[in-house]
Design an enzyme around this catalytic site. Structure first.
Site, PDB file in Angstrom:
ATOM      1  N   SER A   1      43.437  27.718  -8.969  1.00 41.59           N
ATOM      2  CA  SER A   1      43.209  27.217 -10.481  1.00 41.59           C
ATOM      3  C   SER A   1      42.954  25.780 -10.564  1.00 41.59           C
ATOM      4  CB  SER A   1      44.681  27.673 -11.061  1.00 41.59           C
ATOM      5  OG  SER A   1      44.691  27.017 -12.439  1.00 41.59           O
TER       6      SER A   1
ATOM      7  N   TYR B   1      53.822  26.194 -10.268  1.00 39.98           N
ATOM      8  CA  TYR B   1      52.530  26.864 -10.224  1.00 39.98           C
ATOM      9  C   TYR B   1      51.405  26.014  -9.764  1.00 39.98           C
ATOM     10  CZ  TYR B   1      48.613  28.949 -12.091  1.00 39.98           C
ATOM     11  OH  TYR B   1      47.303  29.555 -12.465  1.00 39.98           O
TER      12      TYR B   1
END
Length: 257
Positions: free
Chosen positions: A138, A148
């Site tokens: 990401s 994350y």
């Protein structure tokens, strides 16, 4: 054509990879948690593109799930020549607001599963002299926020390092770092996306097209679209956390696979 194994394969970027690879003539092994959806997706792809499809229901947050996929990747019959590690999820809220067991599940899926599945797939690829691994990370890897962002940053660093180790082997690794991508998961998770501008959104098909093009070119990092390449460039220039406001918008709950 070879066989491609895709985790988180029933929707979003994973489903786009499955469609594109089937269109290119690759047989498929589809991995996700929902057996019914897997079976439906496999049937549709087999009928539409005339490829052989397998389904493997597995939750990569569990030991049993990772082990089942490892076993398939090591099989000599219908060997896997392309692995797409796409399964992943995010936790809503700041670090201390998220239950520890959910954070540990994220580490299991984003780090342990990627490490182990890559390790199960690459030896056979190297022996055959060709193969590819796409690890779906990401843009959040470069504008980190909590577990994350940290787990996606690990995924990028791991991929780049292994890609270097395998130079000349015929095996290519690619870290794919998309920004906001339109999938069904925003609606399923009841996430508000009204504060995200329209220019920020990418289609899953575009993300996959750019990823496979970069993989074919031998690149080890793919950031789809000029707008997100600029975000990554800025993130590398600014002090750590300089794009924290942008990354906080990405901290929405979603899960693939």
């Amino acid at each position: 054509m070879t066989t491609a194994l895709i985790t988180g394969a029933t929707a979003g970027i994973g489903a786009a990879f499955a469609r594109r690879l089937a269109e290119d003539g690759h047989d498929l092994v589809l991995v996700a948690r929902d057996t019914e959806r897997l079976t439906a997706a496999a049937g549709q792809l087999a009928e539409r593109f005339g490829v052989h499809t397998e389904v493997l229901a597995a939750d990569l947050a569990t030991e049993a799930g990772i082990g089942a996929v490892e076993e398939r990747l090591r099989q000599a019959e219908r060997p896997v020549g392309i692995l797409v590690n796409n399964a992943g999820f995010g936790n809503k809220g700041a670090y201390l607001d998220v239950p520890l067991e959910q954070e540990l599940d994220m580490v299991k899926v984003h780090i342990e599963a990627v490490l182990r599945l890559t390790g199960a797939a690459v030896p056979g690829m190297r022996e055959r002299g060709f193969g590819g691994v796409v690890n779906v990370a990401s843009v959040g890897a470069f504008v980190p926020r909590g577990t994350y962002g940290a787990s996606k940053a690990w995924m990028v660093s791991f991929t780049l390092g292994v890609a270097r180790d395998l130079t000349g082997s015929g095996v290519r690794l690619l870290a794919l770092c998309p920004g906001f991508t339109r999938t069904e998961f925003h609606q399923r998770a009841e996430m508000g996306t009204g504060n995200i501008p329209r220019w920020a959104w990418l289609s899953a098909d575009r993300v996959v097209d750019e990823a496979l093009r970069d993989l074919a070119r031998g690149r080890s990092l793919s950031v789809p679209s000029k707008r997100y390449k600029m975000v990554v460039a800025l993130a590398r220039l600014l002090p750590a956390g300089g794009l924290g406001g942008f990354s906080s918008k990405a901290a929405r709950t979603y899960r693939t696979g």
